[in-house]
Design a protein around this motif. Structure first.
Motif, PDB file in Angstrom:
ATOM      1  N   ALA A 114       0.862  -1.189   0.000  1.00  0.00           N
ATOM      2  CA  ALA A 114       0.000   0.000   0.000  1.00  0.00           C
ATOM      3  C   ALA A 114       0.895   1.235   0.000  1.00  0.00           C
ATOM      4  N   PRO A 115       1.034   1.923  -1.133  1.00  0.00           N
ATOM      5  CA  PRO A 115       1.971   3.045  -1.244  1.00  0.00           C
ATOM      6  C   PRO A 115       1.454   4.335  -0.604  1.00  0.00           C
ATOM      7  N   LEU A 116       1.273   4.288   0.717  1.00  0.00           N
ATOM      8  CA  LEU A 116       0.827   5.460   1.455  1.00  0.00           C
ATOM      9  C   LEU A 116       1.620   5.581   2.750  1.00  0.00           C
ATOM     10  N   VAL A 117       1.866   6.820   3.151  1.00  0.00           N
ATOM     11  CA  VAL A 117       2.472   7.100   4.457  1.00  0.00           C
ATOM     12  C   VAL A 117       1.604   8.148   5.144  1.00  0.00           C
ATOM     13  N   VAL A 130       4.958   4.600   8.284  1.00  0.00           N
ATOM     14  CA  VAL A 130       4.570   3.542   7.346  1.00  0.00           C
ATOM     15  C   VAL A 130       3.914   2.441   8.165  1.00  0.00           C
ATOM     16  N   ARG A 131       2.802   1.909   7.666  1.00  0.00           N
ATOM     17  CA  ARG A 131       2.104   0.879   8.425  1.00  0.00           C
ATOM     18  C   ARG A 131       1.915  -0.382   7.602  1.00  0.00           C
ATOM     19  N   GLY A 132       1.862  -1.498   8.318  1.00  0.00           N
ATOM     20  CA  GLY A 132       1.524  -2.769   7.696  1.00  0.00           C
ATOM     21  C   GLY A 132       0.129  -3.188   8.107  1.00  0.00           C
ATOM     22  N   ARG A 189      -0.891  -3.793  14.160  1.00  0.00           N
ATOM     23  CA  ARG A 189      -0.518  -2.613  14.948  1.00  0.00           C
ATOM     24  C   ARG A 189       0.985  -2.590  15.235  1.00  0.00           C
ATOM     25  N   SER A 190       1.582  -3.779  15.349  1.00  0.00           N
ATOM     26  CA  SER A 190       3.013  -3.853  15.647  1.00  0.00           C
ATOM     27  C   SER A 190       3.878  -3.467  14.444  1.00  0.00           C
ATOM     28  N   GLU A 191       3.260  -3.393  13.276  1.00  0.00           N
ATOM     29  CA  GLU A 191       4.012  -3.081  12.054  1.00  0.00           C
ATOM     30  C   GLU A 191       3.876  -1.595  11.733  1.00  0.00           C
ATOM     31  N   ARG A 192       4.596  -0.794  12.510  1.00  0.00           N
ATOM     32  CA  ARG A 192       4.591   0.653  12.351  1.00  0.00           C
ATOM     33  C   ARG A 192       6.046   1.120  12.296  1.00  0.00           C
ATOM     34  N   TYR A 193       6.364   1.976  11.346  1.00  0.00           N
ATOM     35  CA  TYR A 193       7.747   2.382  11.146  1.00  0.00           C
ATOM     36  C   TYR A 193       7.846   3.884  10.909  1.00  0.00           C
ATOM     37  N   ALA A 194       8.802   4.522  11.566  1.00  0.00           N
ATOM     38  CA  ALA A 194       9.048   5.952  11.387  1.00  0.00           C
ATOM     39  C   ALA A 194       9.960   6.162  10.188  1.00  0.00           C
TER      40      ALA A 194
END
Length: 204
Positions: free
Chosen positions: A37-40, A56-58, A61-66
Motif C-alpha cells: 500500500a503506497p501510502l504514508v 509507514v504501516r503494515g 498494529r506492531s508493524e509501524r515504522y518511522a
C-alpha cells in the motif's frame, strides 16, 4: 507540492525509494509495506531540511515504522476530510458508523474525516479493518465554534455500532471531543512538543 500538508494526512510517495527509514534496520520492512500500500501518514507538522516526518504501516498494529519523505516527492495528498465511505462493507461496524455519521454531519460546516485504520483502508483500498476496529475521526477547526456545538457532536457519536474517538485539531495541537463537550476548565492538548494542560486550545 503546493498543497499544505498537515498531521494525519495520508501521502502517496512518487516512489517507494523516496521514503527513508528513520532507523536503517526498518528500511526493508518499509519497502515491503509500501509495495502493499503506497501510502504514508504525516506524524508531525513542519519540515526538517525539506523532509516530512511520516509513518509507514503494515497490516498489524506492531508493524509501524518511522520514516522521512521529501516534500518534493509527494505524488498525492489524501486529507481526512476528503475520505468518505460510499460503498461500505456491512460486516464492518466501523464503516457502518462512518456512513451514519456522514448522514448526520452532512451539513456540518467543518472539515472532518476518518483517520487511523478506517482512513487508511479508504485511501489505500487495502483491508486493515476487523469487527472490533474503532472509528477514529479528526475534526479540524482553526477557530472554535460555540461551546454548545461540542455536546451535540459528541451525542451524534454515542449510539453507533463501534467505539468512536474524535480528536479536534486546533492550530496548537489536538484535544478529545469528549473533553471539550464536558466544558472542562483545562484540556489535555496533544502537541508536537508533548502533552500539556491548557485553558484554551486555540490560544496562541
Amino acid at each position: 507540492m503546493k498543497q499544505e500538508v498537515r498531521i494525519h494526512d495520508l501521502l502517496q510517495p512518487a516512489a517507494a525509494s523516496c521514503v527513508t527509514a528513520e532507523n536503517a534496520a526498518d528500511q526493508e520492512a518499509i519497502n515491503h509495506w509500501l509495495e502493499w500500500a503506497p501510502l504514508v501518514v504525516v506524524r508531525r507538522p513542519g519540515l526538517m531540511q525539506g523532509r516530512i516526518a511520516v509513518g509507514v504501516r503494515g497490516k498489524q498494529r506492531s508493524e509501524r515504522y518511522a520514516a522521512w519523505l521529501g516534500l518534493a516527492d509527494i505524488e498525492a495528498v489524501h486529507r481526512p476530510q476528503d475520505l468518505r465511505c460510499e460503498d461500505h462493507d456491512p460486516t464492518m461496524p466501523a464503516l457502518i458508523a462512518l456512513q451514519r455519521l456522514q448522514q448526520r454531519w452532512k451539513e456540518l460546516p467543518y472539515a472532518w474525516g476518518p483517520v487511523g485504520s478506517v482512513g487508511f483502508a479508504l485511501a489505500s483500498g487495502r483491508s486493515t479493518l476487523h469487527a472490533a476496529s474503532d472509528l477514529d475521526l479528526l475534526l479540524r477547526l482553526d477557530v472554535p465554534p460555540p461551546n454548545a456545538v461540542w455536546a451535540k457532536l459528541l451525542n451524534d457519536t454515542e449510539d453507533l455500532p463501534c467505539n468512536v474517538d474524535v480528536q479536534v485539531q486546533a492550530p496548537q495541537g489536538s484535544v478529545a471531543l469528549a473533553e471539550l463537550a464536558a466544558n472542562s476548565r483545562k484540556f489535555l492538548l496533544r502537541a508536537n512538543e508533548g502533552v500539556r494542560l491548557v485553558r484554551d486550545p486555540w490560544a496562541q
